[in-house]
Motif scaffolding. Structure first.
Motif, PDB file in Angstrom:
ATOM      1  N   VAL A 231      -2.996   9.410   0.719  1.00  0.00           N
ATOM      2  CA  VAL A 231      -4.202   9.226  -0.091  1.00  0.00           C
ATOM      3  C   VAL A 231      -4.014   8.044  -1.040  1.00  0.00           C
ATOM      4  CG1 VAL A 231      -5.511  10.228  -2.004  1.00  0.00           C
ATOM      5  CG2 VAL A 231      -5.193  11.533   0.097  1.00  0.00           C
ATOM      6  N   TRP A 232      -2.817   7.927  -1.625  1.00  0.00           N
ATOM      7  CA  TRP A 232      -2.539   6.739  -2.444  1.00  0.00           C
ATOM      8  C   TRP A 232      -2.747   5.480  -1.604  1.00  0.00           C
ATOM      9  CZ3 TRP A 232      -0.576   5.519  -7.468  1.00  0.00           C
ATOM     10  CH2 TRP A 232      -0.220   4.179  -7.627  1.00  0.00           C
ATOM     11  N   SER A 233      -2.170   5.459  -0.411  1.00  0.00           N
ATOM     12  CA  SER A 233      -2.290   4.279   0.453  1.00  0.00           C
ATOM     13  C   SER A 233      -3.748   3.989   0.780  1.00  0.00           C
ATOM     14  CB  SER A 233      -1.503   4.502   1.752  1.00  0.00           C
ATOM     15  OG  SER A 233      -0.132   4.687   1.484  1.00  0.00           O
ATOM     16  N   LEU A 234      -4.518   5.030   1.076  1.00  0.00           N
ATOM     17  CA  LEU A 234      -5.939   4.858   1.367  1.00  0.00           C
ATOM     18  C   LEU A 234      -6.659   4.208   0.189  1.00  0.00           C
ATOM     19  CD1 LEU A 234      -8.653   5.403   2.842  1.00  0.00           C
ATOM     20  CD2 LEU A 234      -8.554   7.730   1.894  1.00  0.00           C
ATOM     21  N   CYS A 235      -6.408   4.709  -1.015  1.00  0.00           N
ATOM     22  CA  CYS A 235      -7.100   4.159  -2.185  1.00  0.00           C
ATOM     23  C   CYS A 235      -6.577   2.775  -2.541  1.00  0.00           C
ATOM     24  CB  CYS A 235      -6.975   5.117  -3.362  1.00  0.00           C
ATOM     25  SG  CYS A 235      -7.989   6.608  -3.154  1.00  0.00           S
ATOM     26  N   ALA A 236      -5.306   2.506  -2.264  1.00  0.00           N
ATOM     27  CA  ALA A 236      -4.781   1.155  -2.472  1.00  0.00           C
ATOM     28  C   ALA A 236      -5.452   0.169  -1.512  1.00  0.00           C
ATOM     29  CB  ALA A 236      -3.266   1.149  -2.278  1.00  0.00           C
ATOM     30  N   VAL A 237      -5.678   0.599  -0.281  1.00  0.00           N
ATOM     31  CA  VAL A 237      -6.388  -0.237   0.694  1.00  0.00           C
ATOM     32  C   VAL A 237      -7.822  -0.469   0.237  1.00  0.00           C
ATOM     33  CG1 VAL A 237      -7.330  -0.280   3.038  1.00  0.00           C
ATOM     34  CG2 VAL A 237      -4.947   0.358   2.666  1.00  0.00           C
TER      35      VAL A 237
ATOM     36  N   PHE B 257       0.819  -1.205   0.000  1.00  0.00           N
ATOM     37  CA  PHE B 257       0.000   0.000   0.000  1.00  0.00           C
ATOM     38  C   PHE B 257       0.862   1.268   0.000  1.00  0.00           C
ATOM     39  CE2 PHE B 257      -2.859  -3.028   2.471  1.00  0.00           C
ATOM     40  CZ  PHE B 257      -3.528  -3.444   1.328  1.00  0.00           C
ATOM     41  N   MET B 258       2.138   1.123  -0.348  1.00  0.00           N
ATOM     42  CA  MET B 258       3.057   2.250  -0.342  1.00  0.00           C
ATOM     43  C   MET B 258       2.917   3.055  -1.629  1.00  0.00           C
ATOM     44  SD  MET B 258       7.226   2.200   0.129  1.00  0.00           S
ATOM     45  CE  MET B 258       7.114   1.076   1.520  1.00  0.00           C
ATOM     46  N   SER B 259       2.919   4.373  -1.504  1.00  0.00           N
ATOM     47  CA  SER B 259       2.790   5.240  -2.683  1.00  0.00           C
ATOM     48  C   SER B 259       4.051   5.124  -3.545  1.00  0.00           C
ATOM     49  CB  SER B 259       2.598   6.690  -2.254  1.00  0.00           C
ATOM     50  OG  SER B 259       3.786   7.192  -1.667  1.00  0.00           O
ATOM     51  N   PRO B 260       3.941   5.438  -4.841  1.00  0.00           N
ATOM     52  CA  PRO B 260       5.115   5.363  -5.725  1.00  0.00           C
ATOM     53  C   PRO B 260       6.266   6.246  -5.253  1.00  0.00           C
ATOM     54  CG  PRO B 260       3.107   5.555  -7.014  1.00  0.00           C
ATOM     55  CD  PRO B 260       2.713   5.766  -5.588  1.00  0.00           C
ATOM     56  N   GLU B 261       5.953   7.464  -4.815  1.00  0.00           N
ATOM     57  CA  GLU B 261       7.029   8.364  -4.410  1.00  0.00           C
ATOM     58  C   GLU B 261       7.732   7.884  -3.142  1.00  0.00           C
ATOM     59  OE1 GLU B 261       3.093  10.352  -3.062  1.00  0.00           O
ATOM     60  OE2 GLU B 261       3.836   9.147  -4.740  1.00  0.00           O
ATOM     61  N   LEU B 262       6.973   7.284  -2.225  1.00  0.00           N
ATOM     62  CA  LEU B 262       7.585   6.779  -1.003  1.00  0.00           C
ATOM     63  C   LEU B 262       8.430   5.547  -1.301  1.00  0.00           C
ATOM     64  CD1 LEU B 262       7.608   7.624   1.958  1.00  0.00           C
ATOM     65  CD2 LEU B 262       5.762   6.014   2.379  1.00  0.00           C
ATOM     66  N   ALA B 263       7.938   4.679  -2.204  1.00  0.00           N
ATOM     67  CA  ALA B 263       8.718   3.501  -2.601  1.00  0.00           C
ATOM     68  C   ALA B 263      10.028   3.918  -3.260  1.00  0.00           C
ATOM     69  CB  ALA B 263       7.901   2.631  -3.544  1.00  0.00           C
ATOM     70  N   ALA B 264       9.981   4.955  -4.093  1.00  0.00           N
ATOM     71  CA  ALA B 264      11.191   5.443  -4.763  1.00  0.00           C
ATOM     72  C   ALA B 264      12.173   6.016  -3.747  1.00  0.00           C
ATOM     73  CB  ALA B 264      10.820   6.502  -5.795  1.00  0.00           C
ATOM     74  N   GLN B 265      11.673   6.744  -2.763  1.00  0.00           N
ATOM     75  CA  GLN B 265      12.551   7.299  -1.728  1.00  0.00           C
ATOM     76  C   GLN B 265      13.216   6.186  -0.921  1.00  0.00           C
ATOM     77  OE1 GLN B 265      10.781  10.481   0.722  1.00  0.00           O
ATOM     78  NE2 GLN B 265       9.316  10.790  -0.935  1.00  0.00           N
TER      79      GLN B 265
END
Length: 303
Positions: free
Chosen positions: A217-223, A191-199
């Motif tokens: 918000v990405w994580s929320l929608c992934a959940v 559920f990690m956002s793309p930008e956080l995964a890249a960091q």
């Protein structure tokens, strides 16, 4: 490590000053964390979280302190009246072996269970209603500058009163821009956002990562995607292990095609859901926008 009964009863007596007439029930034991459910002599239920050192590379660094970290964060949330009625007490285990946290037990169903029931008996109204409550719980944090940091299906409890978030050990406060109680390197990878995964891929293990509202918000929608479809939103990596390869795919922001994942057609719901899974963080709605959008869908749905 399984905590002895004598230690559990001492923890409960210290935190709550109540008698407990039967052995607490072990609910979960995973990567240095044990969760117990205890019932007092008067019938009240409590959760007891025990955290100890974890040797599993998938676990958290300094996991023995996580219960203390969560206790401090919960106290801060309660002081600001954002999350209230959960905290019961906290302390350390003998000889520094770990820490403990006592919480009020929340009734209801976790989001994954509630949506699994919907996949057997589809309801647009309930799907949108559940999503509105979940987005609202996240928005309540974001409106005051807090971020949960570890959104998962099992960290949302749905009941007649709405949605309550659980597990605040990874939560970031408004002032946690350059520092935090623990070094944050992301939580549940799927559920990690793309930008956080890249960091995470491009920085050393000692560097703290800050969760932004857009990232969450990405994580929320992934959940929500996982709850609604029963599938993780990532497109191809099939593993239960957190790996650099998985994070590399997450960093690309690929999402599984809904044409092969949706349990039933609900175009307006899908549009809102996918709006939070945009690669550009600036293109995503806020959690409050999502809450209001899903609430409107629920109010218009016939069934």
């Amino acid at each position: 490590m399984t905590v002895p009964y004598s230690q559990l009863t001492q923890i409960l007596a210290t935190a709550l000053g109540e008698g407990f007439g039967r052995y607490p029930e072990l609910i979960m034991e995973r990567r240095g964390t044990e969760l117990w459910r205890a019932t007092s002599a008067g019938g009240s239920q409590f959760a007891v979280k025990i955290t100890t050192a974890c040797s599993d590379p998938q676990g958290h660094v300094d996991s023995e302190h996580l219960a203390l970290v969560e206790a401090e964060l919960l106290q801060g949330l309660a002081e600001e009246r954002i999350v209230t009625g959960l905290y019961g007490g906290h302390g350390t285990l003998p000889e520094g072996a770990g820490s403990w946290l006592v919480l009020r037990w929340l009734s209801g169903r976790t989001a994954d269970v509630a949506f699994a029931d919907l996949r057997r008996a589809p309801s647009n109204r309930l799907a949108a209603g559940y999503a509105a409550r979940m987005a609202g719980a996240v928005a309540d944090l974001h409106d005051r500058g807090w971020r949960h940091g570890d959104l998962q299906e099992v960290h949302f409890m749905l009941n007649a009163q709405g949605a309550r978030l659980l597990d605040f050990a990874m939560t970031q406060r408004p002032r946690d821009v350059d520092s935090a109680l623990v070094v944050y390197r992301g939580a549940y990878d799927w559920f990690m956002s793309p930008e956080l995964a890249a960091q995470r891929l491009s920085t050393p293990k000692t560097q703290h990562l800050t969760v932004t509202p857009a990232s969450e918000v990405w994580s929320l929608c992934a959940v929500l995607y996982a709850c609604w479809t029963g599938l993780y939103p990532i497109s191809s990596v099939d593993t239960m292990q957190s790996t650099p390869e998985l994070r590399a795919e997450l960093a690309e922001g690929k999402v599984r095609d809904l044409d092969i994942a949706r349990p039933w057609r609900f175009p307006e719901f899908e549009a809102l859901l996918m709006s939070g899974l945009q690669l550009d963080p600036g293109s995503r709605p806020t959690a409050r926008d999502l809450a209001l959008g899903f609430e409107k869908l629920a109010s218009r749905a016939k069934a």
